[in-house]
Design a protein around this motif. Structure first.
Motif, PDB file in Angstrom:
ATOM      1  N   THR A 246      34.534  68.706  51.507  1.00  0.00           N
ATOM      2  CA  THR A 246      35.540  69.760  51.620  1.00  0.00           C
ATOM      3  C   THR A 246      36.898  69.123  51.862  1.00  0.00           C
ATOM      4  O   THR A 246      37.074  68.347  52.817  1.00  0.00           O
ATOM      5  CB  THR A 246      35.214  70.730  52.774  1.00  0.00           C
ATOM      6  OG1 THR A 246      33.926  71.317  52.539  1.00  0.00           O
ATOM      7  CG2 THR A 246      36.255  71.840  52.871  1.00  0.00           C
ATOM      8  N   LEU A 247      37.841  69.418  50.996  1.00  0.00           N
ATOM      9  CA  LEU A 247      39.208  68.921  51.106  1.00  0.00           C
ATOM     10  C   LEU A 247      40.113  70.054  51.576  1.00  0.00           C
ATOM     11  O   LEU A 247      40.186  71.108  50.931  1.00  0.00           O
ATOM     12  CB  LEU A 247      39.694  68.402  49.751  1.00  0.00           C
ATOM     13  CG  LEU A 247      38.906  67.237  49.139  1.00  0.00           C
ATOM     14  CD1 LEU A 247      39.289  67.032  47.686  1.00  0.00           C
ATOM     15  CD2 LEU A 247      39.142  65.965  49.937  1.00  0.00           C
ATOM     16  N   HIS A 248      40.779  69.850  52.698  1.00  0.00           N
ATOM     17  CA  HIS A 248      41.728  70.840  53.208  1.00  0.00           C
ATOM     18  C   HIS A 248      43.108  70.516  52.613  1.00  0.00           C
ATOM     19  O   HIS A 248      43.695  69.467  52.910  1.00  0.00           O
ATOM     20  CB  HIS A 248      41.774  70.788  54.741  1.00  0.00           C
ATOM     21  CG  HIS A 248      40.427  71.019  55.373  1.00  0.00           C
ATOM     22  ND1 HIS A 248      39.930  72.278  55.641  1.00  0.00           N
ATOM     23  CD2 HIS A 248      39.459  70.136  55.759  1.00  0.00           C
ATOM     24  CE1 HIS A 248      38.724  72.161  56.182  1.00  0.00           C
ATOM     25  NE2 HIS A 248      38.420  70.883  56.256  1.00  0.00           N
ATOM     26  N   LEU A 249      43.601  71.403  51.769  1.00  0.00           N
ATOM     27  CA  LEU A 249      44.793  71.126  50.978  1.00  0.00           C
ATOM     28  C   LEU A 249      46.066  71.295  51.795  1.00  0.00           C
ATOM     29  O   LEU A 249      46.147  72.130  52.712  1.00  0.00           O
ATOM     30  CB  LEU A 249      44.820  72.046  49.761  1.00  0.00           C
ATOM     31  CG  LEU A 249      43.588  71.971  48.839  1.00  0.00           C
ATOM     32  CD1 LEU A 249      43.722  72.964  47.695  1.00  0.00           C
ATOM     33  CD2 LEU A 249      43.383  70.554  48.310  1.00  0.00           C
ATOM     34  N   PRO A 252      48.142  75.772  49.610  1.00  0.00           N
ATOM     35  CA  PRO A 252      47.122  76.554  48.894  1.00  0.00           C
ATOM     36  C   PRO A 252      47.392  76.591  47.394  1.00  0.00           C
ATOM     37  O   PRO A 252      48.548  76.537  46.949  1.00  0.00           O
ATOM     38  CB  PRO A 252      47.242  77.952  49.519  1.00  0.00           C
ATOM     39  CG  PRO A 252      47.907  77.729  50.844  1.00  0.00           C
ATOM     40  CD  PRO A 252      48.829  76.571  50.647  1.00  0.00           C
ATOM     41  N   SER A 268      38.273  77.626  47.498  1.00  0.00           N
ATOM     42  CA  SER A 268      37.968  78.684  48.462  1.00  0.00           C
ATOM     43  C   SER A 268      38.782  79.937  48.144  1.00  0.00           C
ATOM     44  O   SER A 268      39.820  79.864  47.489  1.00  0.00           O
ATOM     45  CB  SER A 268      38.270  78.208  49.890  1.00  0.00           C
ATOM     46  OG  SER A 268      39.663  77.961  50.048  1.00  0.00           O
ATOM     47  N   ALA A 272      42.910  77.438  50.108  1.00  0.00           N
ATOM     48  CA  ALA A 272      43.304  76.375  51.036  1.00  0.00           C
ATOM     49  C   ALA A 272      42.347  75.192  51.036  1.00  0.00           C
ATOM     50  O   ALA A 272      42.663  74.139  51.595  1.00  0.00           O
ATOM     51  CB  ALA A 272      43.425  76.933  52.447  1.00  0.00           C
ATOM     52  N   GLU A 273      41.152  75.368  50.412  1.00  0.00           N
ATOM     53  CA  GLU A 273      40.155  74.305  50.429  1.00  0.00           C
ATOM     54  C   GLU A 273      39.548  74.106  49.050  1.00  0.00           C
ATOM     55  O   GLU A 273      39.360  75.072  48.294  1.00  0.00           O
ATOM     56  CB  GLU A 273      39.030  74.623  51.425  1.00  0.00           C
ATOM     57  CG  GLU A 273      39.468  74.683  52.869  1.00  0.00           C
ATOM     58  CD  GLU A 273      38.318  75.064  53.792  1.00  0.00           C
ATOM     59  OE1 GLU A 273      38.474  74.891  55.015  1.00  0.00           O
ATOM     60  OE2 GLU A 273      37.275  75.534  53.297  1.00  0.00           O
ATOM     61  N   ILE A 275      35.987  72.565  47.457  1.00  0.00           N
ATOM     62  CA  ILE A 275      34.629  72.180  47.839  1.00  0.00           C
ATOM     63  C   ILE A 275      33.962  71.508  46.651  1.00  0.00           C
ATOM     64  O   ILE A 275      33.781  72.120  45.595  1.00  0.00           O
ATOM     65  CB  ILE A 275      33.791  73.386  48.311  1.00  0.00           C
ATOM     66  CG1 ILE A 275      34.425  74.029  49.536  1.00  0.00           C
ATOM     67  CG2 ILE A 275      32.370  72.952  48.656  1.00  0.00           C
ATOM     68  CD1 ILE A 275      35.238  75.255  49.231  1.00  0.00           C
ATOM     69  N   PHE A 301      45.939  66.560  49.999  1.00  0.00           N
ATOM     70  CA  PHE A 301      45.092  67.155  51.035  1.00  0.00           C
ATOM     71  C   PHE A 301      45.418  66.514  52.378  1.00  0.00           C
ATOM     72  O   PHE A 301      45.876  65.369  52.462  1.00  0.00           O
ATOM     73  CB  PHE A 301      43.603  67.004  50.704  1.00  0.00           C
ATOM     74  CG  PHE A 301      43.140  65.580  50.562  1.00  0.00           C
ATOM     75  CD1 PHE A 301      42.618  64.898  51.654  1.00  0.00           C
ATOM     76  CD2 PHE A 301      43.221  64.920  49.344  1.00  0.00           C
ATOM     77  CE1 PHE A 301      42.185  63.589  51.537  1.00  0.00           C
ATOM     78  CE2 PHE A 301      42.795  63.602  49.219  1.00  0.00           C
ATOM     79  CZ  PHE A 301      42.274  62.935  50.316  1.00  0.00           C
ATOM     80  N   ASP A 303      43.123  66.784  55.157  1.00  0.00           N
ATOM     81  CA  ASP A 303      41.910  66.437  55.888  1.00  0.00           C
ATOM     82  C   ASP A 303      40.716  66.623  54.959  1.00  0.00           C
ATOM     83  O   ASP A 303      40.815  67.330  53.941  1.00  0.00           O
ATOM     84  CB  ASP A 303      41.762  67.336  57.128  1.00  0.00           C
ATOM     85  CG  ASP A 303      40.721  66.802  58.105  1.00  0.00           C
ATOM     86  OD1 ASP A 303      40.308  65.642  57.939  1.00  0.00           O
ATOM     87  OD2 ASP A 303      40.329  67.551  59.016  1.00  0.00           O
ATOM     88  N   LEU A 304      39.613  65.980  55.306  1.00  0.00           N
ATOM     89  CA  LEU A 304      38.383  66.155  54.532  1.00  0.00           C
ATOM     90  C   LEU A 304      37.190  65.942  55.446  1.00  0.00           C
ATOM     91  O   LEU A 304      37.273  65.276  56.470  1.00  0.00           O
ATOM     92  CB  LEU A 304      38.324  65.195  53.333  1.00  0.00           C
ATOM     93  CG  LEU A 304      38.373  63.681  53.591  1.00  0.00           C
ATOM     94  CD1 LEU A 304      36.997  63.120  53.926  1.00  0.00           C
ATOM     95  CD2 LEU A 304      38.909  62.965  52.349  1.00  0.00           C
TER      96      LEU A 304
END
Length: 323
Positions: A246-249, A252, A268, A272-273, A275, A301, A303-304
């Motif tokens: 999962t990459l938190h962008l 968005p 998502s 925002a993510e 997967i 991104f 966080d992951l």
């Protein structure tokens, strides 16, 4: 999910290390309900084998036939080389069974019940052995107590003591920790490990799939009376497990670029993510390629993290696939 490689389950030959061999086993009750359909299964000497399946899948019927409680419609079963029909007494002496239901003589003491159970199998008295069993199960202090005064967890332990009283080489545990609190469950599994180390083969059914994941050497899945898979636990996790990255962008996205749209890559709902789903063996090149493509599109991104399938996820997918 990738298709499974064929597994050598359906063979009438008895493997050299098999302590239980089931061949062509079917059971149809008088009502017409077919509980088992042409089951072939070999359980290795000294292993912990977990049999998983939804309610009504045939787990208890299969155990009951191997233990000589229910007669098969067709097929054969051998327990440590003895046919369970033609050599019933010899086969049954090899087997200990802890049934799902608590059924003991409520007015007898723990000691008397376990001693009587040993005698049923024609074993000579061995107070030292019975004492060890009761101590291992934390029942020694309760040996003179009437069973009706015990808690549900303690009654379950008495059932295990009865099953072990005649020194079987095969132990069936049918939902052994149902209704048992966490502390008793942990102690019980320590005892199971000790039994396996002493050479006892353990076959368990359980609804607590995390227990099978922790304890079992191999896992069989039964659904609608058929064995749909038998596999080493580690191989099963490797073959059927999935991982998700999962990459938190940073910002968005409304939609994915056309060249990134694929079944294994999902955006998502809030954008925002990202997967990315891949198999448990790695696919590091796929991740590297994904990150490179994101960079080419200017998608950053912040966080992951990764998650991995549990045995429960795999089990649910398998059974759903047979629905």
């Amino acid at each position: 999910m990738k298709p499974l490689d064929p597994l050598p389950m359906h063979s009438s030959a008895v493997a050299p290390d098999a302590i239980i061999s089931v061949s062509g086993l079917s059971k149809t009750y008088a009502s017409g309900f077919q509980a088992l359909r042409n089951v072939d299964l070999q359980i290795r000497r000294g292993e912990i084998f977990a049999l998983l399946g939804p309610n009504g899948a045939g787990k208890t019927t299969l155990i009951s036939i191997i233990c000589g409680i229910v007669n098969p419609s067709t097929g054969t079963v051998q327990a440590d080389g003895h046919d369970i029909v033609g050599e019933y007494r010899a086969a049954r002496q090899k087997i200990g069974l802890v049934p799902q239901e608590l059924s003991t003589d409520a007015f007898e003491s723990v000691w008397a019940t376990v001693k009587f159970s040993r005698g049923l199998f024609g074993k000579p008295p061995n107070p030292a052995y019975l004492e060890k069993i009761l101590k291992d199960l934390s029942l020694w202090e309760k040996r003179d107590s009437k069973i009706m005064t015990l808690s549900g967890g303690m009654k379950r332990r008495v059932m295990i003591a009865k099953a072990l009283s005649h020194e079987p080489r095969i132990l069936f545990l049918d939902e052994p920790t149902a209704g048992v609190d966490v502390e008793l469950r942990r102690d019980m599994w320590e005892m199971v490990r000790g039994l396996r180390e002493s050479g006892v083969t353990i076959i368990l059914t359980t609804h607590y799939i995390e227990e099978a994941e922790e304890m079992a050497d191999r896992i069989g899945v039964i659904s609608k009376g058929e064995i749909i898979l038998v596999e080493e636990k580690t191989a099963l996790m490797r073959k059927l497990g999935k991982k998700q990255l999962t990459l938190h962008l940073q910002s968005p996205l409304q939609t994915l670029p056309a060249d990134l749209q694929a079944d294994h890559l999902q955006l998502s709902p809030d954008g925002a993510e990202l997967i990315y789903t891949f198999d448990a063996q790695g696919e590091h090149t796929g991740i590297a390629s994904l990150l490179r493509q994101l960079g080419e599109h200017g998608i950053d991104f912040k966080d992951l993290h990764t998650t991995e399938s549990s045995l429960e996820d795999i089990f649910v997918d398998l059974v759903r696939g047979r629905a």
